[in-house]
Scaffold this active site. Structure first.
Site, PDB file in Angstrom:
ATOM      1  N   SER A 142      51.558  15.670  88.837  1.00 58.82           N
ATOM      2  CA  SER A 142      51.499  14.413  89.587  1.00 58.82           C
ATOM      3  C   SER A 142      50.700  13.364  88.826  1.00 58.82           C
ATOM      4  O   SER A 142      49.756  13.688  88.086  1.00 58.82           O
ATOM      5  CB  SER A 142      50.837  14.673  90.949  1.00 58.82           C
ATOM      6  OG  SER A 142      50.504  13.470  91.602  1.00 58.82           O
ATOM      7  N   TYR A 155      43.537  19.069  94.990  1.00 58.27           N
ATOM      8  CA  TYR A 155      44.915  18.991  94.519  1.00 58.27           C
ATOM      9  C   TYR A 155      44.975  18.411  93.109  1.00 58.27           C
ATOM     10  O   TYR A 155      45.660  18.956  92.227  1.00 58.27           O
ATOM     11  CB  TYR A 155      45.717  18.122  95.494  1.00 58.27           C
ATOM     12  CG  TYR A 155      47.146  17.860  95.077  1.00 58.27           C
ATOM     13  CD1 TYR A 155      48.137  18.803  95.321  1.00 58.27           C
ATOM     14  CD2 TYR A 155      47.513  16.657  94.467  1.00 58.27           C
ATOM     15  CE1 TYR A 155      49.457  18.566  94.955  1.00 58.27           C
ATOM     16  CE2 TYR A 155      48.823  16.412  94.107  1.00 58.27           C
ATOM     17  CZ  TYR A 155      49.788  17.368  94.346  1.00 58.27           C
ATOM     18  OH  TYR A 155      51.087  17.128  93.981  1.00 58.27           O
TER      19      TYR A 155
END
Length: 250
Positions: A142, A155
């Site tokens: 990401s 995350y």
């Protein structure tokens, strides 16, 4: 375009919805036989099985909670038993939650790390005996790694770890002609976006569309296009790379 993928064997983790489902279906349409997995029972697994049956091929949708090391290893044993080899591994399964750093419990930190990093470690390690020359491993990451987003420290940390893991494995295992690459994703429009309250969804779509060079969110099939390229011989000299699939987001 014929990418000469017919008959190849792939494992895509977390492939019954969203980006993972887009990848699974794109591979199947190119003639790849795919094993994928899901964590919780629900309608998504059955729906994917029906779509794959219509496409044709040898596909398997299996239940496996990758946060459990035994189940992660068991999934790769299923790949060995059913296919005997793998040509492509896509580490897509991931967990995420929004928690302030000073309120995060060790349990939640470990849950995210187990699913996003330890599972990838186990999947790759146990896939190695099944991957031959020309094998490709793709990990889904990401853009949060580059910019940082509040409430996502756990995350973001796990996605950054995938970058380091894949870069190192590219060097360590390049002599075996196995490639390791990362796709760094921007905003991708999945069913999770459609499930947002209408006002929140509209605001989010507008805000992030304005931040991209292309002026829109991406689609799962556009992520799948990058995976298809990395699965094909067109990318045989690409390894250790972090490839942005983000619409030019700023």
């Amino acid at each position: 375009m014929d990418l000469s993928l017919t008959g190849k064997k792939a494992l895509v983790t977390g492939g019954t919805r969203g980006i993972g489902k887009g990848i699974v279906l794109a591979l199947a349409r190119q003639g790849v036989d795919v094993i994928t997995c899901y964590r919780q029972d629900g309608d998504q697994a059955g729906a994917l099985e029906r779509e794959l049956k219509e496409i044709g091929g040898q596909h398997h949708v299996l239940r496996a909670d990758l946060a459990d090391p035994a189940q992660a290893v068991g999934l790769l044993q299923e790949c060995a038993d059913r296919f005997g080899r793998l040509d492509l591994v896509v580490n897509n399964a991931a967990a995420v939650s929004h928690v302030a750093y000073d309120q995060m419990t060790l349990e939640e930190w470990q849950r995210i790390v187990s699913t996003n990093v330890t599972a990838a470690f186990l999947v790759i390690q146990h896939a190695l005996p099944l991957l031959g020359a020309g094998g490709s491993v793709v990990s889904i990451s990401s853009k949060t790694v580059e910019i940082g987003i509040p409430m996502l420290s756990h995350y973001t940390t796990t996605k950054a770890a995938l970058h380091g893991l894949n870069r190192t494995l590219a060097r360590e295992l390049g002599g075996r002609d196995i490639r390791f690459n990362v796709l760094s994703l921007g905003m991708i429009h999945t069913e999770a976006v459609d499930a947002m309250p209408e006002e929140q969804r509209a605001a989010s779509l507008k805000r992030y569309s304005e931040k991209t060079a292309l002026g829109r969110w991406g689609r799962p099939e556009e992520v799948a296009g990058a995976v298809l390229w990395l699965a094909s011989d067109l990318s045989r000299y690409v390894t250790g790379a972090v490839i942005a699939v983000d619409g030019g987001i700023a």
